[in-house]
Enzyme design. Structure first.
Site, PDB file in Angstrom:
ATOM      1  N   ARG A   1     100.000 -36.104 -44.831  1.00 53.75           N
ATOM      2  CA  ARG A   1      98.891 -35.191 -45.176  1.00 53.75           C
ATOM      3  C   ARG A   1      99.353 -34.377 -46.369  1.00 53.75           C
ATOM      4  O   ARG A   1     100.335 -33.640 -46.286  1.00 53.75           O
ATOM      5  CB  ARG A   1      98.541 -34.293 -43.991  1.00 53.75           C
TER       6      ARG A   1
ATOM      7  N   HIS B   1      89.696 -38.589 -46.219  1.00 49.32           N
ATOM      8  CA  HIS B   1      90.209 -38.347 -44.861  1.00 49.32           C
ATOM      9  C   HIS B   1      89.757 -39.530 -43.970  1.00 49.32           C
ATOM     10  O   HIS B   1      88.899 -39.383 -43.102  1.00 49.32           O
ATOM     11  CB  HIS B   1      89.667 -37.020 -44.334  1.00 49.32           C
TER      12      HIS B   1
ATOM     13  N   GLN C   1      89.685 -39.462 -40.030  1.00 53.11           N
ATOM     14  CA  GLN C   1      88.543 -38.735 -39.473  1.00 53.11           C
ATOM     15  C   GLN C   1      87.320 -39.653 -39.448  1.00 53.11           C
ATOM     16  O   GLN C   1      86.595 -39.723 -38.444  1.00 53.11           O
ATOM     17  CB  GLN C   1      88.265 -37.490 -40.324  1.00 53.11           C
TER      18      GLN C   1
ATOM     19  N   ASP D   1      81.222 -29.682 -42.684  1.00 50.06           N
ATOM     20  CA  ASP D   1      82.651 -29.352 -42.733  1.00 50.06           C
ATOM     21  C   ASP D   1      82.765 -27.979 -43.389  1.00 50.06           C
ATOM     22  O   ASP D   1      81.776 -27.457 -43.927  1.00 50.06           O
ATOM     23  CB  ASP D   1      83.392 -30.433 -43.553  1.00 50.06           C
TER      24      ASP D   1
ATOM     25  N   CYS E   1      84.120 -32.278 -38.314  1.00 51.98           N
ATOM     26  CA  CYS E   1      85.487 -32.784 -38.163  1.00 51.98           C
ATOM     27  C   CYS E   1      86.409 -31.746 -37.515  1.00 51.98           C
ATOM     28  O   CYS E   1      87.442 -32.104 -36.969  1.00 51.98           O
ATOM     29  CB  CYS E   1      86.038 -33.191 -39.521  1.00 51.98           C
TER      30      CYS E   1
ATOM     31  N   ARG F   1      89.855 -39.047 -32.343  1.00 55.40           N
ATOM     32  CA  ARG F   1      90.940 -39.177 -33.316  1.00 55.40           C
ATOM     33  C   ARG F   1      92.105 -39.921 -32.657  1.00 55.40           C
ATOM     34  O   ARG F   1      92.722 -40.797 -33.251  1.00 55.40           O
ATOM     35  CB  ARG F   1      91.413 -37.789 -33.792  1.00 55.40           C
TER      36      ARG F   1
HETATM   37  N1  NVA Z   1      87.849 -30.460 -45.781  1.00 58.01           N
HETATM   38  C1  NVA Z   1      88.807 -29.875 -44.875  1.00 58.01           C
HETATM   39  C2  NVA Z   1      89.054 -30.813 -43.741  1.00 58.01           C
HETATM   40  C3  NVA Z   1      90.027 -30.313 -42.715  1.00 58.01           C
HETATM   41  C4  NVA Z   1      90.247 -31.320 -41.613  1.00 58.01           C
HETATM   42  C5  NVA Z   1      90.085 -29.568 -45.620  1.00 58.01           C
HETATM   43  O1  NVA Z   1      90.527 -30.389 -46.439  1.00 58.01           O
HETATM   44  O2  NVA Z   1      90.652 -28.493 -45.409  1.00 58.01           O
HETATM   45  N1   CP Z   2      89.922 -32.761 -38.480  1.00 63.89           N
HETATM   46  C1   CP Z   2      91.229 -32.608 -38.751  1.00 63.89           C
HETATM   47  O1   CP Z   2      91.829 -33.387 -39.483  1.00 63.89           O
HETATM   48  O2   CP Z   2      91.829 -31.570 -38.103  1.00 63.89           O
HETATM   49  P1   CP Z   2      93.290 -30.988 -38.386  1.00 63.89           P
HETATM   50  O3   CP Z   2      93.252 -30.349 -39.752  1.00 63.89           O
HETATM   51  O4   CP Z   2      93.496 -29.991 -37.291  1.00 63.89           O
HETATM   52  O5   CP Z   2      94.278 -32.104 -38.337  1.00 63.89           O
END
Ligand code: NVA
Ligand code: CP
Length: 317
Positions: A114, A141, A144, A236, A276, A304
């Site tokens: 990540r 992502h 997800q 989101d 998500c 997930r």
């Molecule tokens: N769009 C959000 C998704 C978190 C799972 C982010 O990148 O922070």
């Molecule tokens: N939806 C998602 O990826 O959650 P986290 O940021 O908690 O991993």
């Protein structure tokens, strides 16, 4: 085969960086395997297809679901997961991505990462001899999106022809959902303020895919027209990780893009509300919709685990 071609071929067969590399048949197969694994879990079946395998998980951003579902998934499959905070790795002190990929390939059986830059994940995958899984970048992502498709199949029994409307920022989650919908012949509509639409390169790829699968992509600034007739309403956060400095401005810009009791009236009677997570009640979604009877957000979060277990078995098994 030259190095670039070899890397490209490897990325397609062995990595999970975006759903663009997966055919509709491969996505369906992944969903079927996830359903079987979920069922086995419910029956307490103790097959351990990843016995002795290790997944290295590099995190440059926070996570609840991704971290816990991958770690639990590996354990349930008989393997082990290592949490590697990028600040604690030498990569945080200037060791190259390529060298990190080569070294980790000598120890572990797969890498989940990540991070911010999608290009960095591509570089990691090109230099690793083991599968690389994208656990979220600024651009995509896919983990997800696959869990979201699984949730929709469970709730609606099908994917093709359904209308999924996304209200909010054209971000990483929106990009992966758009790809997933285009691949599966669904209608994807997004309502976002001017300047916050999804990236043009992703949109044109998705339009091309949708033209072959019977799907449709609609991009608008009008939440009501996008929500009208929707089977699924999705949102989101307005401020993604890394955009914290823009938070105040974004709260202002996105004011009219909340999924709330007024907006859901335009969707089908049996619409699903999806997110998500993490969610901010009172910003992108009202508390009533988030916690209401149409909301499937916690089933999504659970899925997930099941979807990623299918992925892990496929890539590491
Ligand atoms: N769009 C959000 C998704 C978190 C799972 C982010 O990148 O922070
Ligand atoms: N939806 C998602 O990826 O959650 P986290 O940021 O908690 O991993």
């Amino acid at each position: 085969m030259n190095t670039a071609k070899a890397a490209e071929a490897k990325m397609k067969s062995n990595d999970f960086l975006t759903l663009l590399d997966y055919s509709p048949a491969e996505i369906n197969q992944l969903l079927q395997e996830a359903i079987i694994l979920k069922d086995k879990k419910l029956q307490n079946d103790s097959a351990l297809p990843l016995k002795g395998k290790v997944l290295g998980m590099i995190f440059e951003k926070s996570s609840t679901r991704t971290r816990v579902s991958f770690e639990t998934g590996m354990l349930q499959l008989g393997g082990h997961a290592l949490y590697l905070n990028s600040n604690d790795l030498q990569i945080g002190r200037g060791e190259t991505v390529a060298d990190t990929a080569k070294v980790l390939s000598r120890y572990v059986d797969g890498i989940m990462i990540r991070t911010f830059s999608h290009k960095m994940v591509e570089e990691l995958a090109e230099n690793a001899d083991i599968p690389v899984i994208n656990g979220l970048t600024d651009k995509y992502h896919p983990c997800q999106a696959i869990a979201d498709l699984l949730t929709i199949v469970e709730k609606k029994g099908e994917l093709k022809g359904l209308q999924l409307t996304y209200i909010g920022d054209g971000n990483n989650v929106a990009h992966s959902l758009m790809v997933a919908c285009a691949k599966m012949g669904m209608e994807f509509s997004i309502a976002a303020p001017e300047g916050y639409h999804p990236d043009k390169d992703v949109v044109s790829l998705c339009e091309e895919i949708a033209s072959q699968t019977g799907g449709k992509i609609t991009i608008t600034t009008d939440p009501v027209s996008a929500a009208t007739g929707a089977d699924i309403l999705y949102t989101d956060v307005w401020t993604s990780m890394g955009q914290e400095a823009e938070n105040a401005k974004r709260i202002e810009v996105f004011q009219d893009y909340q999924i709330n009791e007024d907006l859901v009236q335009y969707a089908k009677e049996d619409f699903l509300f999806m997110h998500c997570l993490p969610a901010h009640r009172g910003e992108e979604v009202s508390a009533g919709v988030m916690d209401g009877s149409h909301s499937v957000v916690f089933d999504q979060a659970e899925n997930r685990l099941h979807a990623q277990k299918a992925l892990l078995v496929q890539l590491l098994g």
